[in-house]
Design a protein around this motif. Sequence first.
Motif, PDB file in Angstrom:
ATOM      1  N   ALA A   1       0.975  -1.335  -0.430  1.00  0.00           N
ATOM      2  CA  ALA A   1      -0.036   0.126  -0.209  1.00  0.00           C
ATOM      3  C   ALA A   1       0.695   1.030  -0.159  1.00  0.00           C
ATOM      4  N   TYR A   2       1.713   1.036   0.652  1.00  0.00           N
ATOM      5  CA  TYR A   2       3.111   2.358   0.554  1.00  0.00           C
ATOM      6  C   TYR A   2       3.712   2.165  -0.138  1.00  0.00           C
ATOM      7  N   GLN A   3       3.695   1.595  -1.247  1.00  0.00           N
ATOM      8  CA  GLN A   3       5.318   1.713  -2.006  1.00  0.00           C
ATOM      9  C   GLN A   3       4.615   1.127  -3.311  1.00  0.00           C
ATOM     10  N   HIS A   4       5.683   1.729  -4.450  1.00  0.00           N
ATOM     11  CA  HIS A   4       5.741   1.415  -5.590  1.00  0.00           C
ATOM     12  C   HIS A   4       5.622   0.421  -5.988  1.00  0.00           C
ATOM     13  N   HIS A   5       4.598   0.083  -6.603  1.00  0.00           N
ATOM     14  CA  HIS A   5       4.145  -1.113  -7.211  1.00  0.00           C
ATOM     15  C   HIS A   5       3.358  -0.927  -8.153  1.00  0.00           C
ATOM     16  N   ASP A   6       3.721  -3.123  -8.640  1.00  0.00           N
ATOM     17  CA  ASP A   6       2.989  -3.387  -9.987  1.00  0.00           C
ATOM     18  C   ASP A   6       0.949  -3.444  -9.389  1.00  0.00           C
ATOM     19  N   HIS A   7       0.517  -2.573  -8.986  1.00  0.00           N
ATOM     20  CA  HIS A   7      -0.818  -2.644  -8.460  1.00  0.00           C
ATOM     21  C   HIS A   7      -1.669  -3.538  -9.618  1.00  0.00           C
TER      22      HIS A   7
ATOM     23  N   ASP B   1      -7.820  -8.659  12.102  1.00  0.00           N
ATOM     24  CA  ASP B   1      -7.456  -8.045  11.060  1.00  0.00           C
ATOM     25  C   ASP B   1      -7.531  -6.494  11.635  1.00  0.00           C
ATOM     26  N   PHE B   2      -6.311  -5.268  11.259  1.00  0.00           N
ATOM     27  CA  PHE B   2      -6.223  -3.967  11.823  1.00  0.00           C
ATOM     28  C   PHE B   2      -5.818  -3.456  11.076  1.00  0.00           C
ATOM     29  N   PHE B   3      -5.988  -2.568  10.121  1.00  0.00           N
ATOM     30  CA  PHE B   3      -5.643  -1.526   8.978  1.00  0.00           C
ATOM     31  C   PHE B   3      -5.288   0.013   9.382  1.00  0.00           C
ATOM     32  N   LEU B   4      -4.229   0.245   8.866  1.00  0.00           N
ATOM     33  CA  LEU B   4      -3.265   1.733   9.365  1.00  0.00           C
ATOM     34  C   LEU B   4      -3.609   2.313   7.730  1.00  0.00           C
TER      35      LEU B   4
ATOM     36  N   THR C   1      -4.367   2.228   3.071  1.00  0.00           N
ATOM     37  CA  THR C   1      -4.969   1.320   3.855  1.00  0.00           C
ATOM     38  C   THR C   1      -4.020   0.567   3.828  1.00  0.00           C
ATOM     39  N   ALA C   2      -3.529   0.159   4.584  1.00  0.00           N
ATOM     40  CA  ALA C   2      -2.280  -1.647   4.830  1.00  0.00           C
ATOM     41  C   ALA C   2      -2.756  -2.019   5.044  1.00  0.00           C
ATOM     42  N   GLU C   3      -3.201  -3.689   4.885  1.00  0.00           N
ATOM     43  CA  GLU C   3      -4.094  -4.168   5.592  1.00  0.00           C
ATOM     44  C   GLU C   3      -3.296  -5.550   6.289  1.00  0.00           C
ATOM     45  N   CYS C   4      -3.129  -5.470   7.402  1.00  0.00           N
ATOM     46  CA  CYS C   4      -2.590  -6.370   8.188  1.00  0.00           C
ATOM     47  C   CYS C   4      -3.777  -7.235  10.002  1.00  0.00           C
ATOM     48  N   SER C   5      -2.835  -8.160   9.748  1.00  0.00           N
ATOM     49  CA  SER C   5      -3.217  -9.435  10.037  1.00  0.00           C
ATOM     50  C   SER C   5      -2.223 -10.174  10.857  1.00  0.00           C
ATOM     51  N   THR C   6      -3.313 -10.713  12.353  1.00  0.00           N
ATOM     52  CA  THR C   6      -2.608 -11.573  13.108  1.00  0.00           C
ATOM     53  C   THR C   6      -3.743 -12.062  14.264  1.00  0.00           C
TER      54      THR C   6
ATOM     55  N   THR D   1      -5.132   5.113  12.788  1.00  0.00           N
ATOM     56  CA  THR D   1      -5.170   6.476  12.065  1.00  0.00           C
ATOM     57  C   THR D   1      -3.678   6.633  11.773  1.00  0.00           C
ATOM     58  N   GLY D   2      -3.287   7.453  10.623  1.00  0.00           N
ATOM     59  CA  GLY D   2      -1.606   7.883  10.800  1.00  0.00           C
ATOM     60  C   GLY D   2      -1.563   8.042   9.674  1.00  0.00           C
ATOM     61  N   LEU D   3      -0.169   8.919   9.387  1.00  0.00           N
ATOM     62  CA  LEU D   3       0.182   8.997   8.278  1.00  0.00           C
ATOM     63  C   LEU D   3       1.565   7.828   7.222  1.00  0.00           C
ATOM     64  N   CYS D   4       1.388   8.431   5.929  1.00  0.00           N
ATOM     65  CA  CYS D   4       1.598   7.186   5.270  1.00  0.00           C
ATOM     66  C   CYS D   4       3.189   7.483   5.197  1.00  0.00           C
ATOM     67  N   PRO D   5       4.160   6.799   5.046  1.00  0.00           N
ATOM     68  CA  PRO D   5       5.935   6.788   4.320  1.00  0.00           C
ATOM     69  C   PRO D   5       5.840   8.430   3.699  1.00  0.00           C
ATOM     70  N   ARG D   6       4.797   7.989   2.606  1.00  0.00           N
ATOM     71  CA  ARG D   6       4.794   9.150   1.598  1.00  0.00           C
ATOM     72  C   ARG D   6       4.584  10.492   2.065  1.00  0.00           C
ATOM     73  N   CYS D   7       3.725  10.711   2.718  1.00  0.00           N
ATOM     74  CA  CYS D   7       2.659  11.447   3.281  1.00  0.00           C
ATOM     75  C   CYS D   7       3.631  12.305   4.665  1.00  0.00           C
ATOM     76  N   GLN D   8       4.545  11.177   5.043  1.00  0.00           N
ATOM     77  CA  GLN D   8       5.618  12.260   5.730  1.00  0.00           C
ATOM     78  C   GLN D   8       6.286  12.606   5.357  1.00  0.00           C
ATOM     79  N   GLN D   9       6.403  12.203   4.602  1.00  0.00           N
ATOM     80  CA  GLN D   9       8.238  13.018   3.386  1.00  0.00           C
ATOM     81  C   GLN D   9       7.424  14.677   2.502  1.00  0.00           C
ATOM     82  N   GLU D  10       6.309  14.314   2.454  1.00  0.00           N
ATOM     83  CA  GLU D  10       5.792  15.511   1.996  1.00  0.00           C
ATOM     84  C   GLU D  10       5.546  16.552   3.133  1.00  0.00           C
TER      85      GLU D  10
END
Length: 166
Positions: free
Chosen positions: A8-14, A112-115, A123-128, A154-163
């Motif tokens: 969710a927070y990386q450049h990737h082949d969606h 699940d929990f979601f960031l 939004t990134a899904e996590c599961s444990t 809720t928070g800031l993704c890496p990109r929005c932190q950078q910006e």
Amino acid sequence: MLTYSRLAYQHHDHQRCVETALEKARVLCEESHIKLTPIREAVLKTIWTSHQPLGAYDVVDNLALSVHTGKRIKAPTVYRAIEFLLNLGLIHRIASLNAYIGRSFPEKDHNDFFLICRICRATAECSTEQIGDIVLHAAERVGFQVELSIIEVTGLCPRCQQEKKS
Ligand SMILES: [Zn+2]
Ligand SMILES: [Zn+2]
């Protein structure tokens, strides 16, 4: 074990995310002997447009663009498909955004929990299992019967932190 989707927070082949999600949906439906109709599949694909949750109205709008029948799919039909996908655990409703997101791990139970980035909504899904255990344990202690447990962080993704910094 902690599972998480870092994409969710990386450049990737969606496109690969979409294909994987559709494949998982097909398998899940086949196993449960239910039909993933073209409309259900189209709705799932629309929700998987990105890693940003999509509101129901947006699903209806975007779907009109993606289906080439020339006819607009009626909102109730779309809502029914959303309901179907929710019940099957293929998507989740992010309550704080009133929007839907495709699940990366539909085969896992609802632990699940979601960031959720509060700026771009990525939004990134996590599961444990552990989270589920803790929630159940606490609920048991107070005599509460858990029906659905989804934790939204809720928070800031890496990109929005950078910006924010620049
Ligand atoms: Zn992706
Ligand atoms: Zn962000």
